[in-house]
Motif scaffolding. Structure first.
Motif, PDB file in Angstrom:
ATOM      1  N   ASN A 253       0.803  -1.228   0.000  1.00 58.83           N
ATOM      2  CA  ASN A 253       0.000   0.000   0.000  1.00 58.83           C
ATOM      3  C   ASN A 253       0.833   1.273   0.000  1.00 58.83           C
ATOM      4  OD1 ASN A 253      -3.179  -0.162   0.306  1.00 58.83           O
ATOM      5  ND2 ASN A 253      -2.320  -2.014   1.258  1.00 58.83           N
ATOM      6  N   PHE A 254       2.148   1.169   0.067  1.00 61.12           N
ATOM      7  CA  PHE A 254       2.990   2.352  -0.082  1.00 61.12           C
ATOM      8  C   PHE A 254       2.703   3.068  -1.403  1.00 61.12           C
ATOM      9  CE2 PHE A 254       6.923   1.502   2.827  1.00 61.12           C
ATOM     10  CZ  PHE A 254       6.077   1.433   3.912  1.00 61.12           C
ATOM     11  N   VAL A 255       2.265   2.328  -2.423  1.00 60.12           N
ATOM     12  CA  VAL A 255       2.079   2.927  -3.747  1.00 60.12           C
ATOM     13  C   VAL A 255       0.607   3.164  -4.073  1.00 60.12           C
ATOM     14  CG1 VAL A 255       4.226   1.959  -4.631  1.00 60.12           C
ATOM     15  CG2 VAL A 255       2.117   0.651  -4.895  1.00 60.12           C
ATOM     16  N   ARG A 256      -0.282   3.014  -3.100  1.00 54.99           N
ATOM     17  CA  ARG A 256      -1.693   3.241  -3.386  1.00 54.99           C
ATOM     18  C   ARG A 256      -1.932   4.704  -3.781  1.00 54.99           C
ATOM     19  NH1 ARG A 256      -5.279   1.234  -0.416  1.00 54.99           N
ATOM     20  NH2 ARG A 256      -6.911   2.697  -0.979  1.00 54.99           N
ATOM     21  N   GLU A 257      -2.875   4.907  -4.709  1.00 56.49           N
ATOM     22  CA  GLU A 257      -3.253   6.242  -5.185  1.00 56.49           C
ATOM     23  C   GLU A 257      -2.035   7.046  -5.625  1.00 56.49           C
ATOM     24  OE1 GLU A 257      -5.477   7.821  -1.941  1.00 56.49           O
ATOM     25  OE2 GLU A 257      -7.037   6.284  -2.064  1.00 56.49           O
ATOM     26  N   THR A 258      -1.125   6.367  -6.334  1.00 57.95           N
ATOM     27  CA  THR A 258       0.130   6.992  -6.768  1.00 57.95           C
ATOM     28  C   THR A 258       0.368   6.674  -8.240  1.00 57.95           C
ATOM     29  OG1 THR A 258       1.105   6.747  -4.567  1.00 57.95           O
ATOM     30  CG2 THR A 258       2.627   7.062  -6.383  1.00 57.95           C
ATOM     31  N   ILE A 259       0.919   7.650  -8.957  1.00 57.84           N
ATOM     32  CA  ILE A 259       1.412   7.402 -10.313  1.00 57.84           C
ATOM     33  C   ILE A 259       2.931   7.472 -10.258  1.00 57.84           C
ATOM     34  CG2 ILE A 259       1.465   8.183 -12.703  1.00 57.84           C
ATOM     35  CD1 ILE A 259      -1.299   9.376 -12.313  1.00 57.84           C
ATOM     36  N   LEU A 260       3.573   6.339 -10.457  1.00 59.80           N
ATOM     37  CA  LEU A 260       5.027   6.242 -10.394  1.00 59.80           C
ATOM     38  C   LEU A 260       5.635   6.491 -11.759  1.00 59.80           C
ATOM     39  CD1 LEU A 260       5.034   2.931  -8.342  1.00 59.80           C
ATOM     40  CD2 LEU A 260       5.702   5.154  -7.436  1.00 59.80           C
ATOM     41  N   SER A 261       6.891   6.876 -11.763  1.00 61.10           N
ATOM     42  CA  SER A 261       7.658   6.939 -13.001  1.00 61.10           C
ATOM     43  C   SER A 261       8.245   5.561 -13.284  1.00 61.10           C
ATOM     44  CB  SER A 261       8.784   7.965 -12.871  1.00 61.10           C
ATOM     45  OG  SER A 261       9.717   7.805 -13.913  1.00 61.10           O
ATOM     46  N   GLU A 262       8.309   5.201 -14.548  1.00 62.08           N
ATOM     47  CA  GLU A 262       8.873   3.898 -14.909  1.00 62.08           C
ATOM     48  C   GLU A 262      10.312   3.767 -14.417  1.00 62.08           C
ATOM     49  OE1 GLU A 262       9.655   1.482 -19.046  1.00 62.08           O
ATOM     50  OE2 GLU A 262       7.794   2.636 -18.859  1.00 62.08           O
ATOM     51  N   ASP A 263      11.028   4.896 -14.315  1.00 60.27           N
ATOM     52  CA  ASP A 263      12.417   4.859 -13.843  1.00 60.27           C
ATOM     53  C   ASP A 263      12.517   4.458 -12.372  1.00 60.27           C
ATOM     54  OD1 ASP A 263      13.299   5.667 -16.337  1.00 60.27           O
ATOM     55  OD2 ASP A 263      13.293   7.801 -15.814  1.00 60.27           O
TER      56      ASP A 263
END
Length: 441
Positions: A253-263
C-alpha cells in the motif's frame, strides 16, 4: 480486482479461467448485467441533467420575454427533474457499489502455465525455468540423515525448557508460544539473518512499517472483504484498525493512489514484523507446536514492477527466498500451486516447502506470488511509461521467509541425539559464536 471492460470483451475466457478456482460467486453474464444496469443509471441521470440545463435556458428566455406563466411552468418542470436526478443518483450509486462489491470477491485469473486442479494434490514440483530434478538436487541442500528417530521441534524445545506452550496458554490462550533463553535468541537471529541477506545481497530496501492498518489498505491487498474472519480488529475512534496478517499489506500500500515513473521501478522492499492471524477455519489443524500460531514473525518481500518485468521479478523473488534455505542448509522443494490451491489474489504462486525430519514430511515455509494488476486496480497504483501512457503496476509478494517455521526447520534438521541443536554456520555470528545450544541437564 478485475477489469469489467475486459470481462465484457472476454466473457467466455473469464468463465473458463475461473472454472477451477474455488468459490467464484458470479459468472461473466451476471457481472455484465450489473455493469449494464450501472451504465443505464448513469445515462438516465445524464439525460435528466441535460434536460434540466436546457429548460433552465428556456426559463431565462421566458423571463426575458416577461412570459411569467411560461417561466413558472418551466420552473415546475425543472423542480420535478431535480427530484428525478436525486433518485437517479441514488440508483447510480447503488448500482456502482453493487458492481464494485461483486468484483471485490472475484479471485484473480490464473496464468496459462498454472496447473489446473482442485486442490494441493494437483500442485506440480517446480525446478526452475530451465531446470530439472537433477540440477535442482545439486543446487539444494541434501536431506539430513539420523541414526535415531528424529524428534519434532516441540519435543526438543520443551525438553530444553526453552519452549513453553502452557505459560503462553495462561497468558493468551491456544496457538501462542513463549520462547526463552538461547531458543529466543535463535529465533531473533534467524529473522535478523534473513533481513540482512535480502538488504545486503538481494537488493531490497529495509522498511519498518505500521503494524495497524485501515480497512482501505486491507481492501487494497485483497484481505477484505473475503478474509475478514482471519483478521484481528481493534476499535479506533469511530472506525477500526486491524493488526497486520502480513507485512505485504503496509508495504504494497505504499504505492496506493500513486502514479510512479517507470524509472522508479522495480521497487523492492522487505520488512521483519510480527504477523497476526485468527486462523479461522483451521480448528484441529497443527495444534501441537509452532506451525500454526495467532502471532508469528515473518520477513516479507514485496516488489512493484511494470507489467513487462513482473514474470522475471517473480523468478528473482523465488530465488531470493530459496537463498535463505540454501544458506541455512535446509533441504526443500518448490511447488507451483494449482488453480484450486492458489491464493485469492495470485496469478501464479510458488511454495517453498522445507523438509522437517521430525514430521517426516515437507511443510510450507514460504509462498511467493505474482498478482499482476489485481491489487493495483484496488489501490489505484499506476506507472507512467516513457511513452507517456499510464497503466496499472504489477505487484508481487513473498515470504522471505516465515521466521517461526524457519526456527522449526533449524531445530528439526540440526537436532543432535543428546537433545541439543547445532547452529547453522550462517547464524553463528548472530548467536555470538555459539555452535550449539544444549539440552537441559
Amino acid at each position: 480486482m478485475l477489469d469489467i471492460n475486459w470481462i465484457k470483451a472476454n466473457p467466455a475466457a473469464f468463465d473458463a479461467a475461473l472454472s477451477e478456482r474455488k468459490n467464484v460467486p458470479f459468472k461473466a453474464s451476471e457481472l455484465i448485467a450489473m455493469d449494464d444496469s450501472r451504465r443505464s443509471a448513469i445515462a438516465a441521470v445524464e439525460d435528466a441533467q441535460a434536460k434540466r440545463n436546457a429548460l433552465s435556458k428556456l426559463i431565462g428566455q421566458a423571463k426575458a420575454q416577461k412570459d411569467e406563466a411560461k417561466a413558472n411552468e418551466l420552473m415546475a418542470e425543472v423542480a420535478s427533474l431535480k427530484d428525478a436526478i436525486q433518485a437517479g443518483e441514488a440508483t447510480r450509486k447503488e448500482a456502482e457499489e453493487g458492481l464494485r462489491n461483486a468484483l471485490l470477491v472475484i479471485p484473480n485469473l490464473p496464468l496459462d502455465e498454472v496447473p489446473r486442479g482442485a486442490d494441493e494434490a494437483d500442485n506440480k514440483e517446480y525446478f526452475g525455468l530451465n531446470g530439472s530434478p537433477a540440477t535442482a538436487a545439486k543446487a539444494r541442500p541434501a536431506k539430513p540423515s539420523f541414526s535415531y528417530k528424529p524428534k519434532e521441534h516441540f519435543e526438543t524445545g520443551e525438553a530444553m525448557g526453552q519452549m513453553d506452550f502452557e505459560v503462553a496458554a495462561k497468558i493468551s490462550g491456544s496457538r501462542f508460544v513463549v520462547l526463552k533463553s538461547h531458543l529466543a535468541r535463535l529465533e531473533r537471529s534467524i529473522g535478523q539473518f534473513m533481513l540482512d541477506l535480502h538488504v545486503d545481497q538481494h537488493g531490497y530496501t529495509e522498511v519498518q512499517p505500521p503494524l495497524l492498518v485501515k480497512d482501505d489498505a486491507l481492501y487494497g491487498t485483497n484481505q477484505l472483504p473475503k478474509f475478514a474472519d482471519d483478521l484481528f480488529f481493534t476499535p479506533h475512534g469511530e472506525s477500526r484498525l486491524a493488526l497486520i496478517p502480513t507485512a505485504e499489506v503496509p508495504l504494497t500500500n505504499f504505492v496506493r493512489e500513486t502514479i510512479l515513473s517507470e524509472d522508479e521501478l522495480p521497487l523492492r522492499m522487505t520488512a521483519l514484523t510480527p504477523c497476526f492471524r485468527s486462523e479461522a477455519g483451521s480448528a484441529g489443524r497443527d495444534t501441537r507446536g509452532m506451525l500454526r500460531q495467532h502471532q508469528f514473525n515473518k520477513v516479507e518481500m514485496v516488489a512493484i514492477t511494470t507489467p513487462e518485468t513482473s514474470g522475471d521479478e517473480h523468478e528473482k523473488m523465488l530465488s531470493d527466498a530459496e537463498d535463505v534455505l540454501k544458506q541455512l542448509g535446509i533441504h526443500y522443494r518448490v511447488m507451483m500451486l494449482s488453480t484450486g490451491d492458489m491464493g485469492f489474489g495470485a496469478q501464479k504462486t510458488y511454495d517453498l516447502e522445507a523438509w522437517l525430519p521430525g514430521q517426516d514430511t515437507y511443510r510450507e515455509i514460504s509462498s511467493v506470488s505474482v498478482c499482476g494488476d489485481f491489487q493495483a486496480r484496488r489501490m489505484d497504483a499506476r506507472v507512467k511509461g516513457k511513452d507517456g501512457k499510464i497503466r496499472h503496476v504489477h505487484t508481487l509478494n513473498g515470504s522471505g521467509v516465515a521466521v517461526g517455521r524457519a526456527l522449526i526447520a533449524v531445530m528439526e534438521n540440526y537436532q543432535q541425539e543428546d537433545g541439543s541443536i547445532a547452529i547453522p554456520d550462517a547464524l553463528q555470528p548472530y548467536m555470538k559464536g555459539l555452535k550449539s545450544i544444549g539440552a537441559r541437564s
